[in-house]
Design a protein around this motif. Structure first.
Motif, PDB file in Angstrom:
ATOM      1  N   GLY A 262       4.598   6.741 -12.404  1.00 28.08           N
ATOM      2  CA  GLY A 262       5.192   6.883 -11.085  1.00 28.08           C
ATOM      3  C   GLY A 262       5.602   8.314 -10.846  1.00 28.08           C
ATOM      4  N   ARG A 263       6.184   8.517  -9.695  1.00 25.10           N
ATOM      5  CA  ARG A 263       6.679   9.835  -9.320  1.00 25.10           C
ATOM      6  C   ARG A 263       8.006   9.650  -8.604  1.00 25.10           C
ATOM      7  NH1 ARG A 263       2.143  12.787  -5.953  1.00 25.10           N
ATOM      8  NH2 ARG A 263       3.629  14.516  -6.224  1.00 25.10           N
ATOM      9  N   GLU A 264       8.722  10.752  -8.416  1.00 26.72           N
ATOM     10  CA  GLU A 264      10.003  10.656  -7.712  1.00 26.72           C
ATOM     11  C   GLU A 264       9.807  10.555  -6.209  1.00 26.72           C
ATOM     12  OE1 GLU A 264       9.091  15.038  -8.265  1.00 26.72           O
ATOM     13  OE2 GLU A 264       8.895  13.160  -9.399  1.00 26.72           O
ATOM     14  N   VAL A 265       8.554  10.669  -5.749  1.00 28.82           N
ATOM     15  CA  VAL A 265       8.237  10.491  -4.337  1.00 28.82           C
ATOM     16  C   VAL A 265       7.512   9.163  -4.156  1.00 28.82           C
ATOM     17  CG1 VAL A 265       8.139  12.943  -3.807  1.00 28.82           C
ATOM     18  CG2 VAL A 265       6.083  11.789  -4.658  1.00 28.82           C
ATOM     19  N   SER A 266       7.468   8.676  -2.933  1.00 32.73           N
ATOM     20  CA  SER A 266       6.833   7.392  -2.667  1.00 32.73           C
ATOM     21  C   SER A 266       5.915   7.524  -1.462  1.00 32.73           C
ATOM     22  CB  SER A 266       7.894   6.311  -2.405  1.00 32.73           C
ATOM     23  OG  SER A 266       8.713   6.667  -1.304  1.00 32.73           O
ATOM     24  N   GLY A 267       5.140   6.474  -1.208  1.00 29.74           N
ATOM     25  CA  GLY A 267       4.283   6.456  -0.038  1.00 29.74           C
ATOM     26  C   GLY A 267       2.816   6.626  -0.381  1.00 29.74           C
ATOM     27  N   LEU A 268       1.972   6.022   0.458  1.00 27.82           N
ATOM     28  CA  LEU A 268       0.530   6.064   0.259  1.00 27.82           C
ATOM     29  C   LEU A 268      -0.008   7.490   0.263  1.00 27.82           C
ATOM     30  CD1 LEU A 268      -2.158   4.501  -0.020  1.00 27.82           C
ATOM     31  CD2 LEU A 268      -2.202   4.329   2.481  1.00 27.82           C
ATOM     32  N   GLN A 269       0.624   8.378   1.008  1.00 23.68           N
ATOM     33  CA  GLN A 269       0.146   9.758   1.092  1.00 23.68           C
ATOM     34  C   GLN A 269       0.195  10.469  -0.253  1.00 23.68           C
ATOM     35  OE1 GLN A 269       2.891   8.555   2.402  1.00 23.68           O
ATOM     36  NE2 GLN A 269       4.593  10.030   2.441  1.00 23.68           N
TER      37      GLN A 269
ATOM     38  N   LEU B  31       0.833  -1.202   0.000  1.00 24.87           N
ATOM     39  CA  LEU B  31       0.000   0.000   0.000  1.00 24.87           C
ATOM     40  C   LEU B  31       0.870   1.255   0.000  1.00 24.87           C
ATOM     41  CD1 LEU B  31      -2.744  -1.179   2.521  1.00 24.87           C
ATOM     42  CD2 LEU B  31      -2.906  -1.044   0.027  1.00 24.87           C
ATOM     43  N   GLY B  32       1.671   1.364  -1.038  1.00 21.94           N
ATOM     44  CA  GLY B  32       2.479   2.556  -1.228  1.00 21.94           C
ATOM     45  C   GLY B  32       1.911   3.404  -2.351  1.00 21.94           C
ATOM     46  N   LEU B  33       2.767   4.142  -3.029  1.00 17.63           N
ATOM     47  CA  LEU B  33       2.324   5.001  -4.130  1.00 17.63           C
ATOM     48  C   LEU B  33       1.641   4.193  -5.221  1.00 17.63           C
ATOM     49  CD1 LEU B  33       2.320   7.743  -5.696  1.00 17.63           C
ATOM     50  CD2 LEU B  33       4.531   7.020  -6.638  1.00 17.63           C
ATOM     51  N   MET B  34       2.299   3.122  -5.688  1.00 14.81           N
ATOM     52  CA  MET B  34       1.767   2.355  -6.809  1.00 14.81           C
ATOM     53  C   MET B  34       0.523   1.564  -6.421  1.00 14.81           C
ATOM     54  SD  MET B  34       3.956   3.285  -9.063  1.00 14.81           S
ATOM     55  CE  MET B  34       3.895   2.182 -10.473  1.00 14.81           C
ATOM     56  N   GLY B  35       0.600   0.837  -5.307  1.00 13.84           N
ATOM     57  CA  GLY B  35      -0.531   0.032  -4.880  1.00 13.84           C
ATOM     58  C   GLY B  35      -1.721   0.873  -4.461  1.00 13.84           C
TER      59      GLY B  35
END
Length: 290
Positions: free
Chosen positions: A126-133, A11-15
Motif C-alpha cells: 500500500g501507500r500513504e495515498v489512496s485513490g485509483l489515480q 476501484l481505489g488504490l488496492m483494487g
C-alpha cells in the motif's frame, strides 16, 4: 492457470492495482470492476477492467473469483449483499487489514461451506495515498500476501484456493498461510502500532508548535519518515482500529511501558542500554528481511 472471470469490487488504490496486476500477468480472461461510474470509466481507460457495474450483486453474477477491495466493515456488508448472487463455486477474497471479523462474518453468512466460499486475504502493501489515480500494476510485486483459511492452515487447500495462490504468485506476491487470529495479533504490532505512533507524533508536534511555527523547519529526514504514515486515510484506520481493538490496545499498552521506561532512564546508564538493545534488534530484523 487462469482465474477466468474476476470481479474487483472497490476501484481505489488496492483494487485498481490488483486489476492492473492481474491484467499484466495475463491470469484473468475478463475483469469486472465495481464502483462509481466515473471510476469504471477511468479504470477502462487505464486498461484495468473489461466491463463495469455500479451494482455489487450484478457485478459478481457470472464471476469465478471476487475480490473485495474496500475497508473491513464495508467488505463485510458487501459479502452479505453479494452472497445470494454468487455462482455456486465462486471464491470470495478480500484485502482487509484485519481478518478475524471478516472470517467470523463469512461463517455466519455461508455456514458450513464458508471455507469453500471465502478465503480471507491481506496484501502487506500500500501507500500513504489512496485513490485509483495512484494505482499501479507494481504495487504487489515482491509483497507478502497473507491468506487466512477459515478452517485453519492444517487443512489441504481446495482447487479454487490453489488457483488463487497461483494467481497471486504470478503478480509477484509471496503467499503465506496463517490463522485469522494470528494475523490480527501480529499486525497490531507490526502495522497498526507504527501507524498510531506516527499519528501520535503528528498530534504532539501540532500541540507543541502549531501549524506555522518556523521551528518546524529545523529537522532532518528522520522526522519526515516518521510522519509519512500520519497522512493515511482516517476512515480506513478507524475501521481497522474498531475491528482489531483488543489486540491494538495491548500493543499500545506495551509501547506505553517502553516510553515510560525511556523517560525514567533519561540521564542514566540504563538509557544507553535501551538504545543498544533496540539497535541490536533492529539490525537483526533488517538482516533477516534481506
Amino acid at each position: 492457470m487462469s482465474l477466468n472471470r474476476v470481479t474487483v469490487i472497490g476501484l481505489g488504490l488496492m483494487g485498481g492495482s490488483l486489476a492492473l496486476a492481474l491484467r499484466r500477468a495475463g491470469v484473468a480472461k475478463h475483469i469486472v470492476g465495481c464502483g462509481r461510474l466515473e471510476l469504471q470509466q477511468r479504470a477502462r481507460e487505464m486498461g484495468a477492467i473489461d466491463s463495469g457495474s455500479a451494482d455489487p450483486g450484478e457485478s459478481v453474477a457470472e464471476s469465478d473469483f471476487v475480490f473485495l477491495c474496500t475497508p473491513v466493515e464495508t467488505s463485510i456488508k458487501l459479502m452479505a449483499q453479494i452472497a445470494p448472487r454468487l455462482k455456486p463455486a465462486a471464491l470470495v477474497s478480500d484485502v482487509g487489514s484485519t481478518k478475524s471479523a471478516f472470517a467470523a462474518a463469512a461463517r455466519e453468512i455461508f455456514g458450513a461451506s464458508a471455507n469453500q466460499r471465502v478465503l480471507p486475504g491481506h496484501p502487506i502493501a500500500g501507500r500513504e495515498v489512496s485513490g485509483l489515480q495512484h494505482a499501479s500494476a507494481d504495487l504487489y510485486a515482491g509483497c507478502l500476501w497473507v491468506l487466512t483459511p477459515i478452517d485453519g492452515t492444517e487443512q489441504e487447500l481446495i482447487p479454487s484456493h490453489r488457483s488463487l495462490v497461483s494467481a497471486l504468485e504470478s503478480i509477484g506476491a509471496q503467499v503465506i498461510l496463517i490463522t485469522p487470529e494470528e494475523h490480527d495479533r501480529t499486525l497490531a504490532y507490526t502495522s497498526h502500532l507504527p501507524q498510531l505512533l506516527s499519528t501520535a507524533l503528528s498530534l504532539t508536534l501540532e500541540r507543541e508548535f502549531g501549524h506555522e511555527n518556523p521551528a518546524l523547519h529545523i529537522h532532518a529526514g528522520g522526522l519526515r519518515s516518521m510522519l509519512r504514515l500520519a497522512a493515511s486515510d482516517p476512515a480506513m484506520w478507524q475501521q481497522i482500529a474498531e475491528s482489531n481493538q483488543a489486540n491494538l490496545a495491548k500493543a499500545l499498552e506495551s509501547m506505553e511501558v517502553e516510553l515510560r521506561q525511556l523517560r525514567e532512564s533519561l540521564g542514566s546508564a540504563e538509557f544507553r542500554k535501551k538504545f543498544e538493545q533496540a539497535r541490536e534488534f533492529a539490525k537483526c530484523l533488517k538482516d533477516s528481511s534481506e
